[in-house]
Scaffold this motif. Structure first.
Motif, short mmCIF file in Angstrom:
data_model
loop_
_atom_site.label_atom_id
_atom_site.label_comp_id
_atom_site.label_asym_id
_atom_site.label_seq_id
_atom_site.Cartn_x
_atom_site.Cartn_y
_atom_site.Cartn_z
N ALA A 134 0.82 -1.21 0.00
CA ALA A 134 0.00 0.00 0.00
C ALA A 134 0.85 1.26 0.00
O ALA A 134 0.36 2.33 -0.32
CB ALA A 134 -0.93 0.01 1.21
N GLY A 135 2.12 1.12 0.37
CA GLY A 135 2.98 2.30 0.39
C GLY A 135 4.24 2.08 1.19
O GLY A 135 4.35 1.15 1.99
N GLY A 136 5.20 2.95 0.93
CA GLY A 136 6.45 2.92 1.65
C GLY A 136 7.52 2.12 0.92
O GLY A 136 7.23 1.36 0.00
N GLU A 137 8.74 2.37 1.31
CA GLU A 137 9.90 1.67 0.76
C GLU A 137 10.47 0.74 1.83
O GLU A 137 10.36 1.02 3.02
CB GLU A 137 10.96 2.66 0.30
N ILE A 138 11.10 -0.33 1.39
CA ILE A 138 11.66 -1.32 2.32
C ILE A 138 12.74 -0.67 3.19
O ILE A 138 13.67 -0.05 2.68
CB ILE A 138 12.26 -2.52 1.55
N ARG A 139 12.57 -0.82 4.49
CA ARG A 139 13.57 -0.43 5.50
C ARG A 139 13.60 -1.56 6.52
O ARG A 139 12.74 -1.62 7.40
CB ARG A 139 13.19 0.88 6.19
N VAL A 140 14.57 -2.46 6.40
CA VAL A 140 14.61 -3.60 7.31
C VAL A 140 14.94 -3.13 8.72
O VAL A 140 15.65 -2.14 8.90
CB VAL A 140 15.62 -4.68 6.85
N ASP A 141 14.42 -3.87 9.70
CA ASP A 141 14.64 -3.48 11.09
C ASP A 141 16.06 -3.75 11.56
O ASP A 141 16.50 -3.19 12.56
CB ASP A 141 13.62 -4.16 12.00
N GLY A 142 16.80 -4.62 10.87
CA GLY A 142 18.18 -4.90 11.24
C GLY A 142 18.34 -5.84 12.42
O GLY A 142 19.45 -6.26 12.72
N GLU A 143 17.27 -6.15 13.10
CA GLU A 143 17.33 -7.07 14.24
C GLU A 143 16.77 -8.43 13.85
O GLU A 143 17.46 -9.42 13.90
CB GLU A 143 16.59 -6.49 15.44
N GLU A 144 15.49 -8.45 13.49
CA GLU A 144 14.87 -9.70 13.05
C GLU A 144 15.17 -9.97 11.58
O GLU A 144 15.41 -11.10 11.18
CB GLU A 144 13.35 -9.64 13.24
N ILE A 145 15.11 -8.94 10.79
CA ILE A 145 15.27 -9.07 9.34
C ILE A 145 16.60 -8.45 8.91
O ILE A 145 16.87 -7.28 9.18
CB ILE A 145 14.11 -8.37 8.59
N ALA A 146 17.41 -9.26 8.22
CA ALA A 146 18.72 -8.79 7.74
C ALA A 146 18.61 -8.18 6.35
O ALA A 146 19.37 -7.27 6.01
CB ALA A 146 19.72 -9.94 7.72
N ASP A 147 17.68 -8.68 5.53
CA ASP A 147 17.52 -8.18 4.17
C ASP A 147 16.11 -8.50 3.70
O ASP A 147 15.52 -9.51 4.11
CB ASP A 147 18.54 -8.84 3.22
N ALA A 148 15.56 -7.65 2.86
CA ALA A 148 14.25 -7.89 2.24
C ALA A 148 14.27 -7.26 0.87
O ALA A 148 14.84 -6.17 0.68
CB ALA A 148 13.13 -7.29 3.09
N GLN A 149 13.67 -7.96 -0.09
CA GLN A 149 13.66 -7.48 -1.47
C GLN A 149 12.38 -7.92 -2.16
O GLN A 149 11.75 -8.90 -1.76
CB GLN A 149 14.85 -8.06 -2.25
N TRP A 150 12.05 -7.21 -3.25
CA TRP A 150 10.96 -7.62 -4.13
C TRP A 150 11.55 -8.57 -5.16
O TRP A 150 12.52 -8.22 -5.83
CB TRP A 150 10.35 -6.41 -4.82
N PHE A 151 10.98 -9.76 -5.28
CA PHE A 151 11.47 -10.77 -6.21
C PHE A 151 10.42 -11.07 -7.27
O PHE A 151 9.22 -11.07 -6.98
CB PHE A 151 11.81 -12.07 -5.47
N SER A 152 10.89 -11.40 -8.47
CA SER A 152 9.99 -11.86 -9.53
C SER A 152 9.90 -13.38 -9.43
O SER A 152 10.77 -14.03 -8.85
CB SER A 152 10.50 -11.45 -10.90
N ALA A 153 8.86 -13.94 -10.02
CA ALA A 153 8.66 -15.39 -9.98
C ALA A 153 9.78 -16.14 -10.70
O ALA A 153 10.03 -17.31 -10.41
CB ALA A 153 7.31 -15.75 -10.60
N ASP A 154 10.44 -15.48 -11.62
CA ASP A 154 11.51 -16.13 -12.39
C ASP A 154 12.90 -15.93 -11.79
O ASP A 154 13.88 -16.43 -12.36
CB ASP A 154 11.50 -15.60 -13.83
N ALA A 155 13.01 -15.23 -10.69
CA ALA A 155 14.32 -14.97 -10.08
C ALA A 155 14.24 -15.07 -8.56
O ALA A 155 14.60 -14.15 -7.85
CB ALA A 155 14.83 -13.59 -10.51
N LEU A 156 13.79 -16.22 -8.10
CA LEU A 156 13.64 -16.42 -6.66
C LEU A 156 14.96 -16.84 -6.02
O LEU A 156 15.73 -17.59 -6.61
CB LEU A 156 12.58 -17.49 -6.37
#
Length: 182
Positions: A134-156
């Motif tokens: 719904a909005g916003g850009e990825i900003r990982v918390d750095g504690e629980e999550i080390a990295d997060a990205q948008w992936f396509s079905a062909d590049a998992l």
């Protein structure tokens, strides 16, 4: 899958039996009920049933991409969907929005139920959903999550095994994106 389900149920029952040996109200040793799956206090009558901790798990979509994250506690490049436990007084939808916001800093909409899976680590019920970005850009918390990205079905990246609800969420999304929905 059936064996894993039985093993998970056994782990849950063993954990419950171990942590319910004494009454939480008066401290007296409990006894197993002959009527149902509970431990009962012979002194005050309190019954303790196996507890289930509700947790959400969600695949967030943004167009034809899905948000996958790498947990900071897991080694390597293993990515999965976001998940988290419900807090007292929260609906599952509120849990989902809070967890996504806390872990990756984005907002979601169009939350839809997907399915559920008992998860015995130690006594969870994973309730699966899909949601739209719904909005916003990825900003990982750095504690629980080390990295997060948008992936396509062909590049998992490396994803969870087929028996997990996380994988079922990912597989259903891949099938939908590729037009293989039954």
């Amino acid at each position: 899958a059936e064996t894993l389900g039985r093993a998970g149920r056994a782990m849950h029952v063993m954990d419950w039996a171990t942590t319910s040996r004494f009454c939480g109200r008066c401290g007296t040793a409990t006894v197993r009920s002959e009527k149902d799956r509970s431990m009962t206090c012979p002194a005050c009558g309190l019954s303790a049933y196996p507890r289930i901790a509700p947790a959400i798990i969600v695949l967030v979509r943004r167009g034809d991409r899905a948000l996958l994250a790498r947990n900071a506690r897991f080694p390597g490049a293993f990515y999965s969907t976001l998940a988290g436990f419900s807090e007292i007084g929260e609906s599952l939808e509120e849990t989902l929005a809070r967890e996504v916001r806390e872990e990756v800093g984005i907002e979601v909409k169009d939350i839809r139920y997907f399915g559920s899976q008992p998860w015995p680590f130690p006594h969870s019920l994973m309730i699966g959903f899909t949601a739209e970005h719904a909005g916003g850009e990825i900003r990982v918390d750095g504690e629980e999550i080390a990295d997060a990205q948008w992936f396509s079905a062909d590049a998992l990246p490396q994803i969870p095994p087929p028996l997990s609800i996380a994988r079922r969420l990912i597989d259903a999304w891949v099938a939908e994106v590729r037009g293989n929905v039954a």
